[in-house]
Design a protein around this motif. Structure first.
Motif, mmCIF file in Angstrom:
data_model
loop_
_atom_site.group_PDB
_atom_site.id
_atom_site.type_symbol
_atom_site.label_atom_id
_atom_site.label_comp_id
_atom_site.label_asym_id
_atom_site.label_seq_id
_atom_site.Cartn_x
_atom_site.Cartn_y
_atom_site.Cartn_z
ATOM 1 N N HIS A 56 0.811 -1.218 0.000
ATOM 2 C CA HIS A 56 0.000 0.000 0.000
ATOM 3 C C HIS A 56 0.844 1.268 0.000
ATOM 4 O O HIS A 56 0.390 2.325 -0.438
ATOM 5 N N THR A 57 2.069 1.193 0.524
ATOM 6 C CA THR A 57 2.955 2.345 0.608
ATOM 7 C C THR A 57 4.355 1.912 0.157
ATOM 8 O O THR A 57 4.554 0.774 -0.277
ATOM 9 N N ASP A 58 5.330 2.801 0.289
ATOM 10 C CA ASP A 58 6.711 2.446 -0.061
ATOM 11 C C ASP A 58 7.496 1.966 1.157
ATOM 12 O O ASP A 58 8.720 1.864 1.121
ATOM 13 N N ARG A 59 6.799 1.648 2.262
ATOM 14 C CA ARG A 59 7.485 1.213 3.477
ATOM 15 C C ARG A 59 8.032 -0.203 3.343
ATOM 16 O O ARG A 59 7.439 -1.069 2.700
ATOM 17 N N VAL A 60 9.190 -0.388 3.982
ATOM 18 C CA VAL A 60 9.750 -1.731 4.158
ATOM 19 C C VAL A 60 9.977 -1.917 5.652
ATOM 20 O O VAL A 60 10.669 -1.120 6.287
ATOM 21 N N PHE A 61 9.372 -2.950 6.214
ATOM 22 C CA PHE A 61 9.517 -3.226 7.641
ATOM 23 C C PHE A 61 10.617 -4.268 7.821
ATOM 24 O O PHE A 61 10.487 -5.414 7.388
ATOM 25 N N HIS A 62 11.714 -3.839 8.469
ATOM 26 C CA HIS A 62 12.869 -4.711 8.643
ATOM 27 C C HIS A 62 12.758 -5.488 9.960
ATOM 28 O O HIS A 62 12.158 -5.002 10.926
ATOM 29 N N PRO A 63 13.336 -6.696 10.014
ATOM 30 C CA PRO A 63 13.266 -7.496 11.242
ATOM 31 C C PRO A 63 13.850 -6.769 12.441
ATOM 32 O O PRO A 63 14.801 -5.987 12.315
ATOM 33 N N GLY A 64 13.244 -7.016 13.604
ATOM 34 C CA GLY A 64 13.698 -6.385 14.836
ATOM 35 C C GLY A 64 12.562 -5.661 15.535
ATOM 36 O O GLY A 64 11.530 -5.363 14.934
#
Length: 353
Positions: free
Chosen positions: A207-215
């Motif tokens: 939906h957006t340009d976000r990338v959720f990284h582990p942690g």
């Protein structure tokens, strides 16, 4: 099950979700996450430093009340001795709104065993194949459970048809229900100062340009709601999304319990208003003050997330989820007093929130 069929279904699902969640020209659709009783009751009870009666009065003035349960799905009692079962439904539209695209993609059955010290958040798979009874202009038939809300017209009537569908499937009759308006959910999280979420696998938002990284990381309302709506490219697909939704509930309750927040009456007032404005409730005739008092002992330590035992099945190139025998046993446990025992013998389907 055909791989080509799964690919076609996945592509169609992606296009549909982007169109209905802000990727196209339609109004943005907030993530399918429910706070329900956890937010409406546990959160408010946690913040009861200002006084239970004052808190309940404030909440009563901001909350919308509707008859969300079908008569066939309503428990014929008003005591709070337990065990208790509540239906929690998410929607982008308030009761009285009309129009298409009113499906709800997350449905929770909250089971509170006798003693009211622990709770089980049972996530009903959005694609679960069920028999939906006739209602209004809908003739009835088999379809995904999340379409019942749409076929009922959304809002109050949609919640009633959904509750009737679930009672027909599970045999569970409900002690109350809550309908969450996601448009108000972002402000609740922001008023809490964000929430701490632990990401296990890298997730790219569709939906957006976000990338959720582990942690583990602090997320504001927009980030948290975007994260918990993702299901593509996750190892467990929609099952992982259900777990993330349950995780968000626990994170919000954890933030609400912090001393800094409880000692700030102004912030409490704002939170009570935000919670009330984002919820429509059917308390089955029970006063909000009584609910707050009865459920004030619930905490994140006593909450468990439960996934319904089920398996995927493709029918005519459409992806569904089917209930298995363990799922039938789960609903029997929820109807009675055996939920703690069921959870203990089925750890595969249970997570600590």
């Amino acid at each position: 099950m055909s791989t080509d069929g799964r690919d076609v279904t996945a592509r169609k699902a992606r296009e549909d979700e982007k169109r209905t969640s802000g990727g196209g020209s339609g109004r943005p659709r907030w993530p399918r996450v429910l706070l329900g009783i956890g937010l409406a009751v546990v959160l408010l009870a946690t913040l009861a430093v200002v006084g239970l009666r004052v808190l309940a009065d404030r909440y009563e003035r901001t909350m919308t009340r509707e008859q969300l349960l079908d008569p066939s799905a309503r428990a014929d009692r008003t005591d709070l001795d337990g065990p208790l079962n509540y239906l929690l439904v998410g929607s982008d539209r308030r009761p009285g709104d009309s129009g298409a695209q009113q499906r709800t993609d997350t449905i929770l059955i909250v089971h509170v065993p006798k003693g009211l010290r622990e709770g089980y958040l049972v996530s009903v798979p959005r694609d679960l194949l069920v028999t939906i009874p006739p209602r209004g202009g809908y003739p009835g038939g088999e379809d995904r459970v999340n379409t019942a809300y749409e076929y009922g017209g959304g809002g109050q009537s949609g919640a009633q048809l959904l509750s009737a569908t679930l009672t027909r499937l599970t045999g569970i009759r409900f002690d109350g229900a809550a309908l969450v308006d996601f448009a108000g959910l972002r402000s609740v999280i922001d008023l809490l100062g964000g929430v701490n979420m632990c990401v296990r696998d890298e997730v790219r938002s569709i939906h957006t340009d976000r990338v959720f990284h582990p942690g583990c990381q602090r997320m504001d309302g927009a980030q948290a709601l975007d994260y918990v709506r993702q299901r593509y490219d996750l190892p467990g697909g929609d099952y992982d999304r259900q777990t993330h939704q349950q995780q968000l509930l626990g994170a919000m309750l954890e933030r609400a319990s912090e001393t800094r927040l409880r000692a700030n009456p102004v912030q409490i007032h704002r939170l009570v208003e935000a919670v009330g404005e984002s919820l429509t409730m059917d308390t089955n005739g029970v006063a909000v003050e009584e609910l707050l008092l009865a459920l004030h002992g619930l905490s994140t330590d006593g909450l468990r997330g439960v996934q319904v035992p089920s398996y995927p099945q493709t029918i005519d190139q459409v992806s569904y989820v089917r209930l298995d025998n363990e799922g039938e046993d789960l609903f029997a446990a929820v109807r009675g007093t055996r939920m703690p025992q069921w959870a203990g013998t089925h750890p595969r389907w249970v997570t600590q929130i």
